[in-house]
Write a protein that holds these residues in place. Sequence first.
Motif, PDB file in Angstrom:
ATOM      1  N   GLU A  69     -10.488  40.489 -28.162  1.00 30.14           N
ATOM      2  CA  GLU A  69     -11.389  40.997 -29.205  1.00 30.14           C
ATOM      3  C   GLU A  69     -12.839  40.981 -28.748  1.00 30.14           C
ATOM      4  O   GLU A  69     -13.709  41.630 -29.344  1.00 30.14           O
ATOM      5  N   GLN A  71     -13.936  42.490 -26.420  1.00 33.51           N
ATOM      6  CA  GLN A  71     -14.264  43.823 -25.929  1.00 33.51           C
ATOM      7  C   GLN A  71     -14.897  44.701 -27.009  1.00 33.51           C
ATOM      8  O   GLN A  71     -15.328  45.821 -26.716  1.00 33.51           O
ATOM      9  N   ASP A  72     -14.947  44.231 -28.256  1.00 33.96           N
ATOM     10  CA  ASP A  72     -15.602  44.983 -29.329  1.00 33.96           C
ATOM     11  C   ASP A  72     -17.074  45.227 -28.983  1.00 33.96           C
ATOM     12  O   ASP A  72     -17.702  44.431 -28.283  1.00 33.96           O
ATOM     13  N   GLU A  86     -17.283  49.954 -31.914  1.00 32.26           N
ATOM     14  CA  GLU A  86     -15.958  50.077 -31.311  1.00 32.26           C
ATOM     15  C   GLU A  86     -15.201  48.775 -31.527  1.00 32.26           C
ATOM     16  O   GLU A  86     -15.646  47.719 -31.081  1.00 32.26           O
ATOM     17  N   THR A  88     -11.637  46.748 -30.980  1.00 35.50           N
ATOM     18  CA  THR A  88     -10.499  46.743 -30.064  1.00 35.50           C
ATOM     19  C   THR A  88      -9.194  46.558 -30.824  1.00 35.50           C
ATOM     20  O   THR A  88      -9.054  45.583 -31.574  1.00 35.50           O
ATOM     21  N   PRO A  89      -8.219  47.462 -30.673  1.00 32.51           N
ATOM     22  CA  PRO A  89      -6.913  47.267 -31.321  1.00 32.51           C
ATOM     23  C   PRO A  89      -6.257  45.973 -30.844  1.00 32.51           C
ATOM     24  O   PRO A  89      -6.475  45.525 -29.720  1.00 32.51           O
ATOM     25  N   ASP A  91      -3.330  45.387 -29.952  1.00 28.90           N
ATOM     26  CA  ASP A  91      -2.399  45.546 -28.838  1.00 28.90           C
ATOM     27  C   ASP A  91      -3.056  46.182 -27.611  1.00 28.90           C
ATOM     28  O   ASP A  91      -2.370  46.626 -26.684  1.00 28.90           O
ATOM     29  N   ALA A  92      -4.391  46.207 -27.576  1.00 28.11           N
ATOM     30  CA  ALA A  92      -5.087  46.815 -26.440  1.00 28.11           C
ATOM     31  C   ALA A  92      -4.892  45.972 -25.186  1.00 28.11           C
ATOM     32  O   ALA A  92      -4.821  44.741 -25.255  1.00 28.11           O
ATOM     33  N   ASP A  95      -8.161  44.751 -20.307  1.00 26.38           N
ATOM     34  CA  ASP A  95      -8.835  45.333 -19.155  1.00 26.38           C
ATOM     35  C   ASP A  95     -10.171  44.666 -18.880  1.00 26.38           C
ATOM     36  O   ASP A  95     -10.546  44.451 -17.727  1.00 26.38           O
TER      37      ASP A  95
END
Length: 369
Positions: A69, A71-72, A86, A88-89, A91-92, A95
Motif C-alpha cells: 500500500e 505504492q499509493d 493513485e 494501489t489495488p 492484489d497489485a 513491484d
Amino acid sequence: MTIAIVGAGLGGLALARVLHVNGIDSVVYERETSRDARGQGGMLDIHSGQRALREAGLIERFFEIARGEGQDMRLLQPDGTLLLQEDTPEDAPLDRPEVDRADLRNLLLDSLPAGVVRWGRAFESAGDGVLRLADGSSAPYDLLVGADGAHSRVRALLTDARPEHIGQNVVEVGIPDVDRTHPGLATMVGRGNYWVLGDGMSLAAQRNGDGRMRIGVSFYHTGEDWFATSAIPFDDPAAARARLIELLSGWDSRFTALIEACDDTVVPRSIFTLPIGLTWASKPDVTLVGDAAHLMPPVGEGANMALLDGALLGLALAARPGDFPAAIEEYEREMFDRTGAAARMSADMQELLMSPDAAQKLLAFFQPG
C-alpha cells in the motif's frame, strides 16, 4: 582471503550476506555501538534492489515486511488542489513496495552469523593490508570495501572526489502513532506517498512501519549555510514548528496542521551528491559500494543501487575466488555504468522538483501523454 567491510548500511550488509551465502567469510566494522544506536530514517521504495535480496536468499522475508500500500500516491499544490491520487489495488504486484529502512537493515543483520558485524569499531585509516581503527586496534585485510556512506573515509583511498551541496535543505519532523493520535491527518495523507509542491518548497509525508508519520519540508535553491540564516531555532522544537509554519505562509491550512501536530523531533538535513558518473582507477585491494561510491539525490534510487552493489560485488568475488583484482574490475565496470545511469536519472528528477512548476511537471511524469 580476508575481506573487511567498513559500514553496516544496506550495501555493506548485502555484500556480507551474499558472501556468506556463497561460503565466503567477511567482517563488517561499524562505528555505531549497536543496531539501535540511532534512527535509520524513513521508508524506502525497493524495486531494482529486489534482485539483490533474491541473490541473498531473503526475498520472501522481504515481502513479509514490505508494504504494498506504500505504492499509493497523492500529489497536491500548496493551495490544496489535488492533482493526482493513485490507490494501489490489494492484489497489485509488489513491484515498488515501501519498507521501513530499519526493518530492512534488521532483516540483513539477522541473516548474518553472530560476530560478523563488529559494533563500535570506527575506521581510522588503511594501507599495506592493515585496517586501523579509532580505538587503536588494527586488523589485516586482503580486500577493503568502503560501505561507509556519503562522507566515506575509505573513498579517499581511490579518489579525491567530495560530496557537493545541491541547493536543497530539508527539515524532518514527525507525528508518532498517527492513526491513533491524529486519525484525520492520517486519512488525509493516506497509506503511501503524499507530496505538496510549489513556491520553491515541497512537503512530503509518509507513515513509517512503526506508525509514525514522517514529514520532510524541503527548501530548494538554498545554500549550504541556509540553516544558519533560516531563523529556525532547532534547539526549541515548538518555536521551530512555528517558524516552519511561517515559512509555509499561504499554504492550505491542512498542510500547516501536519506541522502543528508534530512532536519535538526536528532534524535539519542538507542534501549532497557526488559528481554524476564518478569513476576511479581500479585498485586490487579496495573498492566502494553505495553512497560511498555514488551519492545521489534522494529520489528513490540510492538504496536500490547500494543493495545491488553489495550483491553484485559478492557474486563477482564468489565467481573469482582466486582473483579478487579481476573480480573488482568486473564489478566496478558494471557498477559505473549502472549507477551512472541512475545518477543521471536522479539528477533529472531533482531538477524537476526544483523547477518553478514542479507540481505540474511531476504530474506529467506520472501521467505522460
